[in-house]
Write an enzyme that holds these catalytic residues in place. Sequence first.
Site, PDB file in Angstrom:
ATOM      1  N   GLY A 102       0.844  -1.211   0.007  1.00  0.00           N
ATOM      2  CA  GLY A 102       0.014  -0.008  -0.110  1.00  0.00           C
ATOM      3  C   GLY A 102       0.863   1.258  -0.132  1.00  0.00           C
ATOM      4  N   GLY A 143      -0.341   5.124  -0.806  1.00  0.00           N
ATOM      5  CA  GLY A 143      -1.212   5.822  -0.117  1.00  0.00           C
ATOM      6  C   GLY A 143      -0.675   7.107   0.742  1.00  0.00           C
ATOM      7  CG  ASP A 200      -0.497   0.793  -3.719  1.00  0.00           C
ATOM      8  OD1 ASP A 200      -0.528   1.371  -2.774  1.00  0.00           O
ATOM      9  OD2 ASP A 200      -1.524   0.649  -4.202  1.00  0.00           O
ATOM     10  NE  ARG A 224      -2.890   4.641  -6.515  1.00  0.00           N
ATOM     11  CZ  ARG A 224      -2.838   5.391  -5.093  1.00  0.00           C
ATOM     12  NH1 ARG A 224      -3.717   5.266  -4.243  1.00  0.00           N
ATOM     13  NH2 ARG A 224      -1.843   6.269  -5.294  1.00  0.00           N
ATOM     14  CE1 TYR A 270      -9.588   1.215   7.935  1.00  0.00           C
ATOM     15  CE2 TYR A 270     -10.524   2.679   9.839  1.00  0.00           C
ATOM     16  CZ  TYR A 270      -9.314   1.966   9.202  1.00  0.00           C
ATOM     17  OH  TYR A 270      -8.261   2.602   9.379  1.00  0.00           O
ATOM     18  CE  LYS A 296      -7.086  -1.176   9.254  1.00  0.00           C
ATOM     19  NZ  LYS A 296      -5.621  -1.339   8.838  1.00  0.00           N
TER      20      LYS A 296
END
Length: 325
Positions: free
Chosen positions: A10, A13, A36, A38, A140, A144
């Site tokens: 990630g 980010g 990532d 992306r 979320y 978590k």
Amino acid sequence: MTFEKILVTGAGGQIGSELVPYLSEVFGDKRVIPSDVRSDNNDERFIRLDVTERDSVDLAMEKYKVDTIFHLAAILSANGEKNPELAYRVNINGLYNVFESAVKNKVGLVMTPSSIGVFGPDTPKENVPIETITRPVTMYGITKLVAEFLGNYYHSRFGLNARGVRFPGLISYKTPPGGGTTDYSIEMIREAVKGRGYECFLREDSKLPMMYMPDALHSLLRLAEADDSKLKHRTDFNIASFSITPKELENELRSYYPSFRVTYKPDFRQKIADSWPGSLDSSAAVKEWNFHPDYDLRKTVEDMIVNLGGVGKRDKDNILEAQNK
Ligand SMILES: NC(=O)c1ccc[n+]([C@@H]2O[C@H](COP(=O)([O-])OP(=O)(O)OC[C@H]3O[C@@H](n4cnc5c(N)ncnc54)[C@H](O)[C@@H]3O)[C@@H](O)[C@H]2O)c1
């Protein structure tokens, strides 16, 4: 062995884009591998890695002989409510893949940031300790909380060195925030610097714990390097620097930009904010690994304005003018 080959998931980010240069400075460019899902990343060290693909995670760990992971790949609170299925897949399945692969490849350390999202409406509101009522009502928050328990489980069952902090809302200027409930703070500062007004998606009195990015980065590294024998907790350290309401941030900004105005139009994120506490007890982090933040609200706003190219000047006249409006 740790910090010889550091995989950051990630990495594109809000946190990753600052953690990668920070770790590179501390440990050297060659030791850090940003990744990532992306692929819009110009870093020549960058690899594309989707953490929901177990084989790809295994392959990356083996190929790069990873010994340390900063696992940042996640779907955040507001985006998680828009797409709960994706949040579950990335935050649970992705984490599971990372843990499994880390055990298989004898990775020395896995850092897995958690969040104030683990708390819920039944949690006490102020100075909340680590062990308290945690009944999250968002996908979320649920993911978590499971992640914290999974990290503790992998530690006790397989000896995996998993560690994490419950980050509050993070304020930073380099990369836009990733769809969280405290994003308003960054948006508000940006708009003030541009000389525009701001429409806030939370109520003016929604008090939430916050932290400036430099403190978040230092905290992650400090916990990563902490002496294992001093840790009584592992994956769920509360940390926070200061607590603010949107109105308090507006007032702080008015001390630089007296004509700055905010209108308040709460949307679906208000319900998320209402389920989170206003302040945290960070004493375990202080005791076990010497957590100490440097930035309060005033220093944070000042630094943000300077780095966003703002020309505002906080002075007595501005503050008085702001208070009279
Ligand atoms: N930013 C905050 O205010 C904040 C607060 C509390 C906790 N955290 C936690 O810190 C961590 C990092 O947060 P952030 O703010 O940098 O989030 P972000 O949304 O800005 O970045 C997350 C990154 O994960 C990537 N990603 C998404 N799905 C992926 C997948 N399947 N495989 C690989 N990468 C994928 C995204 O492309 C993105 O670049 C998360 O665990 C988050 O829960 C952040």
